[in-house]
Design a protein around this motif. Structure first.
Motif, short mmCIF file in Angstrom:
data_model
loop_
_atom_site.label_atom_id
_atom_site.label_comp_id
_atom_site.label_asym_id
_atom_site.label_seq_id
_atom_site.Cartn_x
_atom_site.Cartn_y
_atom_site.Cartn_z
N ILE A 143 -12.58 -23.07 -57.36
CA ILE A 143 -14.07 -23.29 -56.57
C ILE A 143 -14.89 -22.00 -56.59
N THR A 144 -15.98 -22.05 -56.11
CA THR A 144 -17.36 -21.12 -55.39
C THR A 144 -16.91 -20.21 -55.23
N SER A 145 -17.22 -18.80 -55.64
CA SER A 145 -16.32 -17.75 -54.01
C SER A 145 -17.52 -17.48 -53.41
N LEU A 146 -17.29 -18.00 -52.30
CA LEU A 146 -18.10 -18.67 -50.91
C LEU A 146 -17.06 -18.19 -50.07
N PRO A 147 -16.80 -16.94 -48.42
CA PRO A 147 -16.27 -17.05 -48.03
C PRO A 147 -15.69 -18.38 -46.96
N ALA A 148 -14.66 -17.99 -47.31
CA ALA A 148 -13.58 -19.23 -46.39
C ALA A 148 -14.17 -20.05 -45.97
N PRO A 149 -14.59 -19.23 -44.36
CA PRO A 149 -15.35 -20.36 -43.24
C PRO A 149 -16.14 -21.12 -44.11
N VAL A 150 -17.03 -20.28 -44.61
CA VAL A 150 -17.82 -21.46 -45.37
C VAL A 150 -17.67 -22.48 -46.69
N GLU A 159 -15.73 -47.11 -48.32
CA GLU A 159 -16.93 -46.13 -49.19
C GLU A 159 -17.23 -45.09 -49.10
N ALA A 160 -17.10 -44.34 -48.01
CA ALA A 160 -16.59 -42.89 -47.34
C ALA A 160 -15.75 -42.63 -48.45
N ALA A 161 -14.43 -43.02 -47.64
CA ALA A 161 -13.70 -42.09 -48.73
C ALA A 161 -13.28 -41.94 -50.62
N ARG A 162 -14.44 -43.02 -50.61
CA ARG A 162 -14.31 -43.19 -52.28
C ARG A 162 -15.45 -42.05 -52.79
N THR A 163 -16.60 -41.93 -52.09
CA THR A 163 -17.85 -41.55 -52.65
C THR A 163 -17.54 -39.74 -51.87
N LEU A 164 -17.47 -39.99 -50.63
CA LEU A 164 -17.61 -38.48 -50.09
C LEU A 164 -17.06 -37.59 -50.52
N PRO A 165 -15.64 -37.44 -51.32
CA PRO A 165 -15.39 -36.60 -51.88
C PRO A 165 -15.52 -35.71 -53.35
N ASP A 166 -16.47 -36.72 -54.00
CA ASP A 166 -16.72 -36.47 -55.36
C ASP A 166 -18.21 -35.67 -54.81
N HIS A 167 -19.36 -35.89 -53.72
CA HIS A 167 -20.13 -35.60 -52.74
C HIS A 167 -19.60 -33.70 -52.90
N ILE A 168 -18.40 -33.60 -52.12
CA ILE A 168 -18.11 -32.66 -51.08
C ILE A 168 -17.57 -31.56 -52.58
N TRP A 169 -17.37 -32.02 -53.56
CA TRP A 169 -16.68 -31.33 -54.25
C TRP A 169 -17.78 -30.47 -55.11
N ARG A 170 -19.03 -31.34 -55.51
CA ARG A 170 -20.18 -31.01 -55.83
C ARG A 170 -21.06 -29.42 -54.90
N SER A 171 -20.87 -29.07 -54.24
CA SER A 171 -20.72 -28.39 -53.01
C SER A 171 -20.35 -26.81 -53.29
N ILE A 172 -18.57 -27.51 -54.06
CA ILE A 172 -18.36 -26.46 -54.19
C ILE A 172 -17.68 -25.39 -55.26
N SER A 173 -17.72 -27.34 -56.18
CA SER A 173 -16.87 -26.95 -57.36
C SER A 173 -17.51 -25.05 -58.56
N PRO A 174 -17.37 -24.97 -58.71
CA PRO A 174 -17.99 -23.28 -59.75
C PRO A 174 -19.15 -23.50 -60.18
N GLU A 193 -14.36 -23.76 -45.63
CA GLU A 193 -13.68 -25.01 -44.74
C GLU A 193 -15.11 -25.43 -44.24
N ALA A 194 -15.81 -25.71 -44.27
CA ALA A 194 -17.90 -26.34 -43.76
C ALA A 194 -17.85 -27.05 -44.22
N LEU A 195 -18.12 -26.47 -45.83
CA LEU A 195 -18.92 -26.98 -46.72
C LEU A 195 -17.62 -28.69 -46.80
N VAL A 196 -16.44 -28.93 -46.83
CA VAL A 196 -15.44 -30.14 -47.14
C VAL A 196 -15.27 -30.39 -46.08
N LEU A 197 -14.76 -30.22 -44.93
CA LEU A 197 -14.79 -30.85 -43.57
C LEU A 197 -15.85 -30.86 -42.96
#
Length: 196
Positions: free
Chosen positions: A148-155, A181-196, A157-161
């Motif tokens: 996952i991207t090298s961001l501070p832990a609180p960030v 639909e949210a359970a199907r699509t949201l994980p990928d959108h969140i993943w893109r925000s924290i993937s390296p 957490e905020a991007l995931v939750l």
């Protein structure tokens, strides 16, 4: 644990169970010490002895609900093998908890709980440290492994939750979110925000 301690714990649980039922039926306005004593059969003195105040009952109930959510999240997170599946597990488990336990979720996402979490964030984190530490260690390990991207832990957490919480609130208040639909699509959108 002594028999007296067991009885005290059982009484406290009885009060919390009754308080949740009242909250579910009547909302926060209906949650009074009188309503709790009528529903639980526990005296007002006992309620005050165990919780100190009506706010103490509310806080203890919110912490119990939070503990249940965190336990479910952690159990699913431990079954994962990489960061992406971990994010998927967190998102899907959170949304499933909200659907399965809407009364507890409403309490957790209430204005009172928000206010309390802002005012007492340190105390709440301390009381849930045993449950929160594994999440922090998981995130740190995934960050150090470059998953996952090298961001501070609180960030992180905020991007995931943050998005999950927003969807949960929307579903609880307006009911206009398709949770499957949210359970199907949201994980990928969140993943893109924290993937390296």
């Amino acid at each position: 644990m002594s028999p007296k301690q067991q009885r005290g714990e059982a009484t406290a649980e009885q009060v919390l169970d009754s308080a949740l039922g009242i909250y579910a039926a009547s909302g926060e306005a209906g949650l009074t010490v009188g309503a709790i004593t009528r529903a639980s059969g526990v005296s007002a003195g006992s309620v005050y002895h165990h919780f100190g105040s009506l706010q103490g009952v509310h806080n203890a109930l919110a912490l119990r609900c939070l503990g249940r959510l965190l336990d479910e999240l952690l159990a699913e997170l431990r079954r994962t093998t990489d960061a992406r599946s971990g994010v998927q597990a967190i998102v899907r488990t959170y949304l499933a908890f909200v659907q399965a336990r809407p009364d507890e979720a409403r309490l957790l996402h209430s204005a009172t709980a928000d206010h309390e979490s802002m005012a007492e964030a340190g105390r709440i984190r301390d009381s849930q440290e045993a449950r929160l530490t594994p999440f922090a260690l998981w995130a740190r390990g995934r960050r150090e492994a470059g998953e996952i991207t090298s961001l501070p832990a609180p960030v992180i957490e905020a991007l995931v939750l943050g998005p999950v919480t927003a969807v949960a609130r929307r579903w609880l208040s307006a009911g206009d979110v398709d949770m499957d639909e949210a359970a199907r699509t949201l994980p990928d959108h969140i993943w893109r925000s924290i993937s390296p």
